[in-house]
Design a protein around this motif. Structure first.
Motif, PDB file in Angstrom:
ATOM      1  N   ARG A 238      -2.663  -6.795   1.884  1.00 20.41           N
ATOM      2  CA  ARG A 238      -4.180  -6.259   1.433  1.00 20.41           C
ATOM      3  C   ARG A 238      -4.699  -7.575   0.948  1.00 20.41           C
ATOM      4  O   ARG A 238      -6.084  -7.524   1.008  1.00 20.41           O
ATOM      5  CB  ARG A 238      -3.980  -5.136   0.651  1.00 20.41           C
ATOM      6  CG  ARG A 238      -3.298  -3.824   1.165  1.00 20.41           C
ATOM      7  CD  ARG A 238      -3.133  -2.852  -0.060  1.00 20.41           C
ATOM      8  NE  ARG A 238      -4.772  -2.525  -0.474  1.00 20.41           N
ATOM      9  CZ  ARG A 238      -5.019  -2.660  -1.841  1.00 20.41           C
ATOM     10  NH1 ARG A 238      -4.104  -3.108  -2.706  1.00 20.41           N
ATOM     11  NH2 ARG A 238      -6.238  -2.181  -2.470  1.00 20.41           N
ATOM     12  N   GLU A 239      -4.391  -8.170  -0.046  1.00 16.07           N
ATOM     13  CA  GLU A 239      -4.964  -9.032  -0.816  1.00 16.07           C
ATOM     14  C   GLU A 239      -5.378 -10.338  -0.133  1.00 16.07           C
ATOM     15  O   GLU A 239      -6.439 -10.719  -0.172  1.00 16.07           O
ATOM     16  CB  GLU A 239      -3.956  -9.594  -2.095  1.00 16.07           C
ATOM     17  CG  GLU A 239      -3.551  -8.578  -3.034  1.00 16.07           C
ATOM     18  CD  GLU A 239      -2.358  -7.504  -2.568  1.00 16.07           C
ATOM     19  OE1 GLU A 239      -1.791  -7.804  -1.431  1.00 16.07           O
ATOM     20  OE2 GLU A 239      -2.335  -6.626  -3.123  1.00 16.07           O
ATOM     21  N   ASN A 255      -9.151  -0.540   2.366  1.00 18.45           N
ATOM     22  CA  ASN A 255      -7.997  -1.691   2.638  1.00 18.45           C
ATOM     23  C   ASN A 255      -6.878  -1.004   2.238  1.00 18.45           C
ATOM     24  O   ASN A 255      -6.440  -1.186   1.067  1.00 18.45           O
ATOM     25  CB  ASN A 255      -8.595  -2.796   1.695  1.00 18.45           C
ATOM     26  CG  ASN A 255      -7.817  -4.306   2.268  1.00 18.45           C
ATOM     27  OD1 ASN A 255      -7.273  -4.065   3.258  1.00 18.45           O
ATOM     28  ND2 ASN A 255      -7.674  -5.141   1.291  1.00 18.45           N
ATOM     29  N   GLU A 256      -6.277  -0.573   3.075  1.00 22.38           N
ATOM     30  CA  GLU A 256      -4.940   0.284   2.817  1.00 22.38           C
ATOM     31  C   GLU A 256      -3.931   0.043   4.047  1.00 22.38           C
ATOM     32  O   GLU A 256      -4.330  -0.121   5.238  1.00 22.38           O
ATOM     33  CB  GLU A 256      -5.167   1.589   2.490  1.00 22.38           C
ATOM     34  CG  GLU A 256      -5.553   2.513   3.688  1.00 22.38           C
ATOM     35  CD  GLU A 256      -6.264   3.990   2.933  1.00 22.38           C
ATOM     36  OE1 GLU A 256      -6.474   4.889   3.956  1.00 22.38           O
ATOM     37  OE2 GLU A 256      -6.085   4.085   1.877  1.00 22.38           O
ATOM     38  N   TYR A 257      -2.560  -0.009   3.568  1.00 21.92           N
ATOM     39  CA  TYR A 257      -1.585   0.082   4.611  1.00 21.92           C
ATOM     40  C   TYR A 257      -1.372   1.195   5.232  1.00 21.92           C
ATOM     41  O   TYR A 257      -1.488   2.279   4.448  1.00 21.92           O
ATOM     42  CB  TYR A 257      -0.269  -0.524   3.961  1.00 21.92           C
ATOM     43  CG  TYR A 257      -0.039  -1.789   3.267  1.00 21.92           C
ATOM     44  CD1 TYR A 257      -0.054  -2.853   4.193  1.00 21.92           C
ATOM     45  CD2 TYR A 257      -0.134  -1.930   2.002  1.00 21.92           C
ATOM     46  CE1 TYR A 257      -0.320  -4.087   3.597  1.00 21.92           C
ATOM     47  CE2 TYR A 257       0.018  -3.198   1.626  1.00 21.92           C
ATOM     48  CZ  TYR A 257      -0.124  -4.291   2.055  1.00 21.92           C
ATOM     49  OH  TYR A 257      -0.139  -5.468   1.753  1.00 21.92           O
ATOM     50  N   VAL A 258      -1.208   1.323   6.547  1.00 26.20           N
ATOM     51  CA  VAL A 258      -0.804   2.536   7.109  1.00 26.20           C
ATOM     52  C   VAL A 258       0.664   2.590   7.627  1.00 26.20           C
ATOM     53  O   VAL A 258       1.035   1.409   8.210  1.00 26.20           O
ATOM     54  CB  VAL A 258      -1.407   2.562   8.350  1.00 26.20           C
ATOM     55  CG1 VAL A 258      -1.392   3.933   9.267  1.00 26.20           C
ATOM     56  CG2 VAL A 258      -3.187   2.867   8.278  1.00 26.20           C
ATOM     57  N   LEU A 259       1.286   3.421   7.198  1.00 26.63           N
ATOM     58  CA  LEU A 259       2.926   3.245   7.229  1.00 26.63           C
ATOM     59  C   LEU A 259       3.343   4.424   8.216  1.00 26.63           C
ATOM     60  O   LEU A 259       2.900   5.551   7.988  1.00 26.63           O
ATOM     61  CB  LEU A 259       3.585   3.412   6.156  1.00 26.63           C
ATOM     62  CG  LEU A 259       3.296   2.466   4.741  1.00 26.63           C
ATOM     63  CD1 LEU A 259       3.884   2.888   3.538  1.00 26.63           C
ATOM     64  CD2 LEU A 259       3.748   1.128   5.327  1.00 26.63           C
ATOM     65  N   GLN A 277      -5.229  -1.138   7.605  1.00 27.38           N
ATOM     66  CA  GLN A 277      -6.309  -0.548   8.116  1.00 27.38           C
ATOM     67  C   GLN A 277      -7.506  -0.517   7.097  1.00 27.38           C
ATOM     68  O   GLN A 277      -7.557  -0.138   6.102  1.00 27.38           O
ATOM     69  CB  GLN A 277      -6.290   0.745   8.333  1.00 27.38           C
ATOM     70  CG  GLN A 277      -7.471   1.511   9.293  1.00 27.38           C
ATOM     71  CD  GLN A 277      -7.103   2.736  10.227  1.00 27.38           C
ATOM     72  OE1 GLN A 277      -6.075   2.623  11.015  1.00 27.38           O
ATOM     73  NE2 GLN A 277      -7.707   3.910   9.789  1.00 27.38           N
ATOM     74  N   SER A 278      -8.828  -1.242   7.441  1.00 26.98           N
ATOM     75  CA  SER A 278      -9.561  -1.540   6.389  1.00 26.98           C
ATOM     76  C   SER A 278     -11.163  -1.477   6.762  1.00 26.98           C
ATOM     77  O   SER A 278     -11.289  -1.545   8.130  1.00 26.98           O
ATOM     78  CB  SER A 278      -9.706  -2.998   6.044  1.00 26.98           C
ATOM     79  OG  SER A 278      -8.213  -2.966   5.647  1.00 26.98           O
ATOM     80  N   LYS A 279     -12.047  -1.384   6.060  1.00 21.23           N
ATOM     81  CA  LYS A 279     -13.540  -1.233   6.301  1.00 21.23           C
ATOM     82  C   LYS A 279     -14.157  -2.235   5.208  1.00 21.23           C
ATOM     83  O   LYS A 279     -14.020  -2.311   4.197  1.00 21.23           O
ATOM     84  CB  LYS A 279     -14.099   0.178   6.096  1.00 21.23           C
ATOM     85  CG  LYS A 279     -13.392   1.130   6.846  1.00 21.23           C
ATOM     86  CD  LYS A 279     -13.940   2.552   6.634  1.00 21.23           C
ATOM     87  CE  LYS A 279     -12.979   3.448   7.514  1.00 21.23           C
ATOM     88  NZ  LYS A 279     -13.384   4.964   7.246  1.00 21.23           N
ATOM     89  N   PHE A 280     -15.000  -3.071   5.703  1.00 16.34           N
ATOM     90  CA  PHE A 280     -15.768  -3.862   4.765  1.00 16.34           C
ATOM     91  C   PHE A 280     -17.190  -3.963   5.474  1.00 16.34           C
ATOM     92  O   PHE A 280     -17.480  -3.550   6.421  1.00 16.34           O
ATOM     93  CB  PHE A 280     -15.144  -5.563   5.204  1.00 16.34           C
ATOM     94  CG  PHE A 280     -13.693  -5.592   4.810  1.00 16.34           C
ATOM     95  CD1 PHE A 280     -13.428  -5.973   3.467  1.00 16.34           C
ATOM     96  CD2 PHE A 280     -12.777  -5.680   5.718  1.00 16.34           C
ATOM     97  CE1 PHE A 280     -11.968  -5.959   3.199  1.00 16.34           C
ATOM     98  CE2 PHE A 280     -11.728  -5.663   5.422  1.00 16.34           C
ATOM     99  CZ  PHE A 280     -11.014  -5.966   4.232  1.00 16.34           C
ATOM    100  N   ARG A 281     -18.259  -4.211   4.159  1.00 16.58           N
ATOM    101  CA  ARG A 281     -19.458  -4.024   4.565  1.00 16.58           C
ATOM    102  C   ARG A 281     -20.331  -5.203   4.061  1.00 16.58           C
ATOM    103  O   ARG A 281     -19.891  -5.976   3.227  1.00 16.58           O
ATOM    104  CB  ARG A 281     -19.945  -2.838   3.643  1.00 16.58           C
ATOM    105  CG  ARG A 281     -21.631  -2.485   3.929  1.00 16.58           C
ATOM    106  CD  ARG A 281     -21.960  -1.408   3.094  1.00 16.58           C
ATOM    107  NE  ARG A 281     -21.827  -1.278   1.895  1.00 16.58           N
ATOM    108  CZ  ARG A 281     -21.733  -0.186   0.991  1.00 16.58           C
ATOM    109  NH1 ARG A 281     -22.103   0.984   1.463  1.00 16.58           N
ATOM    110  NH2 ARG A 281     -21.442  -0.495  -0.127  1.00 16.58           N
TER     111      ARG A 281
END
Ligand SMILES: C[S@@+](CC[C@H](N)C(=O)[O-])C[C@H]1O[C@@H](n2cnc3c(N)ncnc32)[C@H](O)[C@@H]1O
Length: 416
Positions: A238-239, A255-259, A277-281
């Protein structure tokens, strides 16, 4: 285990029934920890450079072998990323989407079917993949534009206007790019996204089962491996991902792990999969040069309109491409006689010619804004580009302007 098997796992359960999300890394078993610790030998620099040089070729060969049969259509994207439906400012607004690294279109075709008010730019650096997209029965040039582009080298802006994209998707693509070049790919996407535009990201997460399965001899660097077919895969924490996006100017939304656990039928095992799985703006209040360029655009457009009008209104005889130049100045003879002035011939040249312009020439104020023009410029060693608001010319060698009759850059009021 073949490469095909490796990627099959990823596609085997499109509905993700047993998935959970989290902010912490998957906890490794002592054996897994040991395995990763012992895997210290890196692929040689020479081979690494070769892999980088051949990255495009290796993906193209992947599509030659697998054609369109490898990945399944990704029908899950609208469920996982509600922005694909809900980020319109008004109901009837057409959504402009960029699928960066589109492969053969497994992401875009379900979207095109589901949402009739969407336009999709789809690019990939594999020419074969792009061709497969274009051959798909659902491909329609009114709703989609597929083009070849290496996100780490080519200019996205050559095809997409700056700040015109609402949503960009990056689905299992960044992991295939060398870590040193990921930044460049994100910066390119930043430029074409509108302020407030979003990147939807899904890719391999740190300690995914695929990472643990690489045998020694396949490690390229930290969390970076090569498959047997020469395609490469990075596994994101994530970092690390947040750092990349933030450096490119984005804000992190999610911004997170999907397990999830997937049954590997070939191995008869239940294996842990980890995705990020993440979303950035792109910030709304971005003051980057791109943003400033956009703010100026209406003003620029007004300028262009005014200047075009000025050119149309001009009283000199426009140079026709069919007439010899000597015959063109007849209507203004009296003018230049009175002024007793005579123009010198003008030469244009490439960067090998000192100053490019062979004789002194005064320019009108109708030169377009450089940032705007830059979008259309291609680098060519030794070349130089010239432009006014309505015409342009690139040259490598010395060119007499009188031979470039399509350009109206000769003086209209004096003898040339
Ligand atoms: C695993 S596939 C994913 C395809 C697609 N996004 C999907 O979800 O089906 C990765 C894709 O990234 C493309 N790719 C890798 N590096 C790239 C680069 N530098 N520029 C453009 N495309 C790239 C590959 O050609 C390949 O089609």
């Amino acid at each position: 285990m073949s490469v095909t098997g490796e990627l099959d796992l990823l596609e085997s359960s499109p509905d993700f029934p047993h998935q959970s999300t989290g902010l912490s890394e998957r906890t490794l078993t002592p054996e897994e920890l040991e395995k990763l610790r012992n895997d210290r030998v890196l692929v040689s620099d020479f081979k690494q450079q070769k892999l980088e040089l051949e990255a495009q070729k290796n993906w193209d060969l992947f599509y030659k072998r697998n054609t369109t049969n490898f990945f399944k259509d990704r029908h899950w994207t609208t469920r996982e990323f509600d922005e694909l439906k809900n980020c319109r400012e008004s109901q009837g607004q057409k959504l402009v989407l960029l699928e960066a690294g589109c492969g053969v279109g497994n992401c875009i075709f379900p979207l095109l079917e589901e949402d009739l008010n969407i336009f999709i730019y789809a690019c990939d650096f594999s020419p074969r993949a792009v061709e497969f997209v274009k051959q798909n029965a659902l491909y329609c040039t009114k709703r989609c534009l597929a083009f070849q582009c290496d996100l780490t080298k080519d200019d996205l802006q050559a095809t997409i206007q700056v700040e015109t994209v609402d949503v960009a998707t990056l689905i299992f693509v960044l992991s295939a790019i060398h870590p040193d070049k990921m930044q460049k790919a994100l910066e390119q996407m930043y430029k074409v996204l509108r302020p407030g535009g979003i990147v939807l990201f899904r890719d391999y997460g740190l300690y995914d089962h695929a990472m643990l399965r690489f045998k020694s001899g396949n490690k390229l660097g930290e969390n970076f491996y090569v498959r047997q077919d020469g395609t490469r895969s990075f596994f994101f924490s994530r970092e690390y991902l947040a750092g990349l996006f933030q450096q490119a100017g984005f804000e992190t939304l999610v911004n997170e792990y999907v397990l999830r656990e997937t049954v590997n039928k070939k191995e008869g095992l239940c294996v842990p999969r980890v995705f990020l799985q993440s979303k950035f703006r792109k910030p709304v209040s971005s003051l980057s040069p791109v943003k400033q360029g956009c703010k100026r655009s209406q003003h620029d457009k007004d300028d262009i309109d005014a200047m075009l009008q000025e050119i149309l209104d001009d009283d000199f005889q426009p140079i026709s491409t069919h007439e010899p130049i000597a015959a063109k100045t007849t209507t203004s003879d009296s003018y230049f006689e009175t002024m007793s002035k005579k123009c010198c011939p003008v030469f244009l040249g490439g960067s090998g010619v000192p100053h490019g312009i062979g004789t002194s020439v005064s320019q009108r104020n109708n030169m377009p804004d450089y940032h705007k023009l830059k979008v259309k410029l291609r680098r060519k060693k030794g070349g130089r580009a010239y432009a006014c608001q309505c015409s342009w010319h690139s040259t490598l060698s010395l060119t007499d302007l009188r031979e470039q009759q399509q350009l109206k850059w000769g003086c209209g009021k004096h003898k040339v």
